[in-house]
Design an enzyme around this catalytic site. Structure first.
Site, PDB file in Angstrom:
ATOM      1  N   HIS A  91       1.074   5.180   1.675  1.00 15.21           N
ATOM      2  CA  HIS A  91       0.079   5.797   1.937  1.00 15.21           C
ATOM      3  C   HIS A  91      -0.242   7.717   1.511  1.00 15.21           C
ATOM      4  O   HIS A  91       1.328   8.104   0.658  1.00 15.21           O
ATOM      5  CB  HIS A  91       0.637   6.373   3.561  1.00 15.21           C
ATOM      6  CG  HIS A  91       0.982   5.176   4.180  1.00 15.21           C
ATOM      7  ND1 HIS A  91       0.057   5.053   4.960  1.00 15.21           N
ATOM      8  CD2 HIS A  91       1.483   4.222   4.689  1.00 15.21           C
ATOM      9  CE1 HIS A  91       0.072   4.355   6.372  1.00 15.21           C
ATOM     10  NE2 HIS A  91       1.138   3.819   5.518  1.00 15.21           N
ATOM     11  N   HIS A 145       0.676  -1.269  -0.158  1.00 14.02           N
ATOM     12  CA  HIS A 145       0.265  -0.140  -0.264  1.00 14.02           C
ATOM     13  C   HIS A 145       1.219   1.186   0.286  1.00 14.02           C
ATOM     14  O   HIS A 145       2.058   1.142   0.511  1.00 14.02           O
ATOM     15  CB  HIS A 145      -0.818   0.071   1.303  1.00 14.02           C
ATOM     16  CG  HIS A 145      -0.015  -0.348   2.510  1.00 14.02           C
ATOM     17  ND1 HIS A 145      -0.159  -1.250   2.723  1.00 14.02           N
ATOM     18  CD2 HIS A 145      -0.090   0.991   3.513  1.00 14.02           C
ATOM     19  CE1 HIS A 145       1.122  -1.582   4.159  1.00 14.02           C
ATOM     20  NE2 HIS A 145       0.648  -0.034   4.759  1.00 14.02           N
TER      21      HIS A 145
HETATM   22  P1  AMP Z   1       1.997   0.516   7.682  1.00 15.80           P
HETATM   23  O1  AMP Z   1       2.289   0.481   9.411  1.00 15.80           O
HETATM   24  O2  AMP Z   1       2.677   0.883   6.650  1.00 15.80           O
HETATM   25  O3  AMP Z   1       2.022  -1.072   6.722  1.00 15.80           O
HETATM   26  O4  AMP Z   1       0.249   0.721   7.297  1.00 15.80           O
HETATM   27  C1  AMP Z   1      -0.354   0.333   7.817  1.00 15.80           C
HETATM   28  C2  AMP Z   1      -1.426   1.585   7.309  1.00 15.80           C
HETATM   29  O5  AMP Z   1      -3.383   0.677   7.527  1.00 15.80           O
HETATM   30  C3  AMP Z   1      -1.280   2.150   9.188  1.00 15.80           C
HETATM   31  O6  AMP Z   1      -1.227   3.347   9.578  1.00 15.80           O
HETATM   32  C4  AMP Z   1      -2.602   1.898   9.799  1.00 15.80           C
HETATM   33  O7  AMP Z   1      -3.674   3.018  10.630  1.00 15.80           O
HETATM   34  C5  AMP Z   1      -3.635   1.031   8.951  1.00 15.80           C
HETATM   35  N1  AMP Z   1      -4.948  -0.161   9.019  1.00 15.80           N
HETATM   36  C6  AMP Z   1      -4.756  -0.994   9.816  1.00 15.80           C
HETATM   37  N2  AMP Z   1      -6.040  -0.894   9.396  1.00 15.80           N
HETATM   38  C7  AMP Z   1      -6.656  -0.454   9.039  1.00 15.80           C
HETATM   39  C8  AMP Z   1      -8.253  -0.913   8.627  1.00 15.80           C
HETATM   40  N3  AMP Z   1      -9.096  -1.494   9.392  1.00 15.80           N
HETATM   41  N4  AMP Z   1      -8.829   0.053   7.984  1.00 15.80           N
HETATM   42  C9  AMP Z   1      -7.778   1.335   7.529  1.00 15.80           C
HETATM   43  N5  AMP Z   1      -6.994   1.639   7.775  1.00 15.80           N
HETATM   44  C10 AMP Z   1      -6.027   0.308   8.945  1.00 15.80           C
END
Ligand code: AMP
Ligand code: ZN
Length: 140
Positions: free
Chosen positions: A103, A101
């Site tokens: 951001h 993903h």
């Molecule tokens: P990373 O730490 O770069 O892997 O980013 C993962 C992101 O996913 C974090 O910013 C979380 O806040 C976000 N996240 C985790 N679970 C969910 C969810 N169910 N819906 C939306 N965002 C999520």
């Protein structure tokens, strides 16, 4: 391909809720539940891949283009002053969800985010040594 244990695949399958704000043939964009700033979004490929190193090249291209689209929307619709695109690859690099993903983090003049490192000039010999290791394989 989907991974039954992957939280983002569950969002894609509609098994857990998410606030979806964009989609196309290859990607979906939804709001991050722990926003770093107002309007923080995540852009993901519909096909599961753990991270930057394993994502399909066409999906990577599609995610990059969708990220640009959402960055434009953040500036136009949320009146952001700037945008950070962030990708974490690997637990050591802060990745916590292992479905690739990007951001899309809208930035505002007065927001509280700061660089996570302090830029200081590096040792030229050490920079050169790292470059030499990288140059061991043909340039791409
Ligand atoms: P990373 O730490 O770069 O892997 O980013 C993962 C992101 O996913 C974090 O910013 C979380 O806040 C976000 N996240 C985790 N679970 C969910 C969810 N169910 N819906 C939306 N965002 C999520
Ligand atoms: Zn997944």
């Amino acid at each position: 391909m989907t991974d039954p244990d992957c939280i983002f695949c569950k969002i894609l399958a509609g098994e857990i809720p998410a606030t979806i704000v964009g989609e196309d043939e290859r990607t979906v964009t939804f709001m991050d539940i722990n926003p770093a700033t107002r309007g923080h979004m995540l852009v993901i490929p519909r096909t599961h891949a753990a991270d930057l190193l394993s994502v399909d090249a066409e999906d990577l291209r599609a995610v990059a283009i969708a990220s640009q689209r959402q960055a434009v929307r953040a500036k136009e619709l949320l009146r952001a002053d700037g945008v950070n695109l962030v990708n974490s690859c690997g637990a050591v690099a802060w990745q916590t969800v292992f479905h690739f993903h990007v951001h899309v983090i809208p930035r505002y003049v007065d927001d509280p985010l700061r660089l996570p490192w302090v830029p200081v000039p590096g040792d030229p010999a050490e920079i050169a040594a790292a470059a030499q290791e990288l140059a061991a394989a043909p340039r791409t």
